[in-house]
Design an enzyme around this catalytic site. Structure first.
Site, PDB file in Angstrom:
ATOM      1  N   THR A  70       3.752   0.777  -1.779  1.00  0.00           N
ATOM      2  CA  THR A  70       5.171   0.466  -1.974  1.00  0.00           C
ATOM      3  C   THR A  70       6.023   1.725  -1.914  1.00  0.00           C
ATOM      4  O   THR A  70       7.057   1.765  -1.233  1.00  0.00           O
ATOM      5  CB  THR A  70       5.386  -0.265  -3.310  1.00  0.00           C
ATOM      6  N   ASN A 149      -1.264  -8.637   5.811  1.00  0.00           N
ATOM      7  CA  ASN A 149      -1.987  -8.764   4.551  1.00  0.00           C
ATOM      8  C   ASN A 149      -2.350 -10.190   4.177  1.00  0.00           C
ATOM      9  O   ASN A 149      -3.190 -10.409   3.309  1.00  0.00           O
ATOM     10  CB  ASN A 149      -1.157  -8.140   3.419  1.00  0.00           C
ATOM     11  N   GLN A 178      -3.488  -2.387   4.976  1.00  0.00           N
ATOM     12  CA  GLN A 178      -4.602  -3.333   5.113  1.00  0.00           C
ATOM     13  C   GLN A 178      -5.581  -2.939   6.209  1.00  0.00           C
ATOM     14  O   GLN A 178      -6.737  -3.349   6.184  1.00  0.00           O
ATOM     15  CB  GLN A 178      -4.058  -4.742   5.384  1.00  0.00           C
ATOM     16  N   SER A 198      -2.645   3.042   1.037  1.00  0.00           N
ATOM     17  CA  SER A 198      -2.722   2.840  -0.411  1.00  0.00           C
ATOM     18  C   SER A 198      -4.154   3.040  -0.889  1.00  0.00           C
ATOM     19  O   SER A 198      -5.104   2.546  -0.268  1.00  0.00           O
ATOM     20  CB  SER A 198      -2.247   1.424  -0.763  1.00  0.00           C
ATOM     21  N   GLY A 199      -4.327   3.738  -2.015  1.00  0.00           N
ATOM     22  CA  GLY A 199      -5.658   4.052  -2.508  1.00  0.00           C
ATOM     23  C   GLY A 199      -6.443   2.857  -3.027  1.00  0.00           C
ATOM     24  O   GLY A 199      -7.643   2.736  -2.791  1.00  0.00           O
ATOM     25  N   HIS A 200      -5.769   1.949  -3.736  1.00  0.00           N
ATOM     26  CA  HIS A 200      -6.546   0.885  -4.384  1.00  0.00           C
ATOM     27  C   HIS A 200      -6.989  -0.220  -3.417  1.00  0.00           C
ATOM     28  O   HIS A 200      -7.728  -1.116  -3.806  1.00  0.00           O
ATOM     29  CB  HIS A 200      -5.782   0.295  -5.573  1.00  0.00           C
ATOM     30  N   THR A 236       5.174  15.625 -11.201  1.00  0.00           N
ATOM     31  CA  THR A 236       3.894  16.313 -11.392  1.00  0.00           C
ATOM     32  C   THR A 236       2.782  15.602 -10.627  1.00  0.00           C
ATOM     33  O   THR A 236       2.633  14.387 -10.727  1.00  0.00           O
ATOM     34  CB  THR A 236       3.539  16.366 -12.891  1.00  0.00           C
ATOM     35  N   CYS A 323       1.365  -9.670  -4.333  1.00  0.00           N
ATOM     36  CA  CYS A 323       2.749  -9.327  -4.672  1.00  0.00           C
ATOM     37  C   CYS A 323       3.658 -10.557  -4.654  1.00  0.00           C
ATOM     38  O   CYS A 323       4.762 -10.515  -5.171  1.00  0.00           O
ATOM     39  CB  CYS A 323       3.282  -8.286  -3.692  1.00  0.00           C
TER      40      CYS A 323
END
Length: 383
Positions: A70, A149, A178, A198-200, A236, A323
């Site tokens: 996102t 997706n 995806q 996206s990592g997840h 950070t 989502c």
């Protein structure tokens, strides 16, 4: 448990979790600090950036760590059009993009930008001719997802990018969330300027991701603050998360090279078994789709009812993208493909990972057949 909702999120690899814990425990210094402890954290961060860049075939300076898909999509789209607004105010995307793209474009429309939402064919793919017709002299950005997706349709990204490179000055953004780890994508061959991961979705951790920005492209940062990530993304740095991201990306790419046939075997087995259920309609095309997503409908049975019935058997699937699933709206992707409202409302998405097994697929198919028969009987008696 059988988990077939991997397009919503994936289970992190144990090695990824170990990396996160190790870095969080032993190297928690702020990478921006001047002292040696911070410098060590920065070394780990830069090593993760270098590893990610090598896998993607780009320069480390073109890798910007984000909090996920996102943020990556918003930064790419809003950052690009704000930066280049003096050159034009026209954007092109498609009707079946992720909400983080559609809604970002809708916000920009309220600010005076013009957006064309391209239609898709019945198989969920974009016609390259529609892209050519939509491009104008004032088009500054084209944003198209690689793999849808909800139904898994693969878009002709390289073809679009190559045409744009010769015929337009518009930047080209690709939502690769995806497709990553399933379908290879050459950023160079596709002349892609901006690319989101996206990592997840690749067995990494939630809150991690990458935005690739071609070295020749300028976009405007969305955050003000400490000017981390080469002034592009203040805040950070999540050192442990990004080390975990790089490991997840490497492991998933290795799986793609060694186990993609396993994923296709699972997909083809399920595709054929599901079609044996009386009345079932496939929303995912037989050809031109990724190997990890199957979307289907059983007319007369609401998708939500089927999801909960499967859950009683400890089997987890979804009705649409995670989502959108709680909004109880008919899928925009399916209706854009010309699928009737009732069929779209009965849609189920099965999404696989390399960790799923053929025995899970067999049990799922058997339970689905039993549940579909039971629910169909109840519906017939109630009429």
């Amino acid at each position: 448990m059988i988990y077939f909702d991997n397009s919503a999120t994936t289970k992190p690899y144990e090695e990824v979790l170990d990396s996160f814990v190790k870095v969080s425990s032993d190297f928690y210094g702020n990478p921006s600090s001047l002292h040696g402890f911070g410098a060590k954290a920065d070394q780990l961060l830069q090593h993760a950036r270098k590893q990610t860049a090598e896998i993607m075939g780009v320069h480390p300076s073109e890798i910007y760590f984000t909090s996920g898909g996102t943020e990556g999509n918003n930064l790419a789209i809003k950052g690009a059009v704000i930066q280049h607004a003096s050159r034009g105010r026209h954007i092109i995307t498609s009707q079946i993009e992720h909400p983080s793209v559609i809604e970002a474009c809708e916000e920009l429309e309220k600010q005076g930008f013009s957006v064309d939402y391209l239609p898709v064919k019945s198989d969920g793919s974009i016609d390259i001719e529609d892209v050519k017709k939509a491009v104008r002299n004032d088009t500054i950005l084209v944003s198209i997802m690689h793999v849808n997706n909800e139904v898994g349709s693969i878009q002709p990204i390289e073809e679009i990018g190559q045409w744009l490179s010769k015929n337009s000055q518009a930047l080209f953004h690709v939502d690769y969330v995806q497709g990553c780890g399933k379908i290879p994508l050459s950023l160079q061959d596709g002349f892609i300027d901006l690319c989101t991961i996206s990592g997840h979705k690749i067995h990494g951790l939630k809150g991690t991701g990458v935005l690739y920005i071609n070295s020749g492209v300028k976009i405007t940062p969305l955050f003000s603050g400490g000017k981390q990530e080469s002034k592009m993304r203040s805040g950070t740095e999540n050192t442990a998360g990004m080390v975990a991201f790089a490991k997840a990306l490497r492991m998933t790419e290795e799986k793609r090279k060694t186990s993609i046939s396993h994923l296709w075997d699972l997909r083809n087995y399920l595709y054929n078994e599901i079609l044996q259920i009386k009345g079932t309609v496939m929303n995912t095309p037989q050809n031109g789709a990724a190997p990890h997503i199957i979307n289907f409908s059983i007319p007369g049975i609401k998708g939500e009812v089927l999801v909960h019935a499967l859950e009683q058997e400890d089997i987890y699937v979804s009705t649409t993208s995670a989502c959108s699933s709680r909004q109880k709206k008919t899928s925009r992707t399916l209706t854009s493909m010309g699928i009737p409202m009732e069929q779209a409302d009965g849609s189920i998405r099965v999404s696989l990972s390399y960790g799923n097994t053929i025995s899970e697929a067999e049990r799922f198919a058997n339970e689905l057949k039993k549940i579909a028969e039971q629910l169909s009987k109840v519906i017939r008696r109630s009429k």
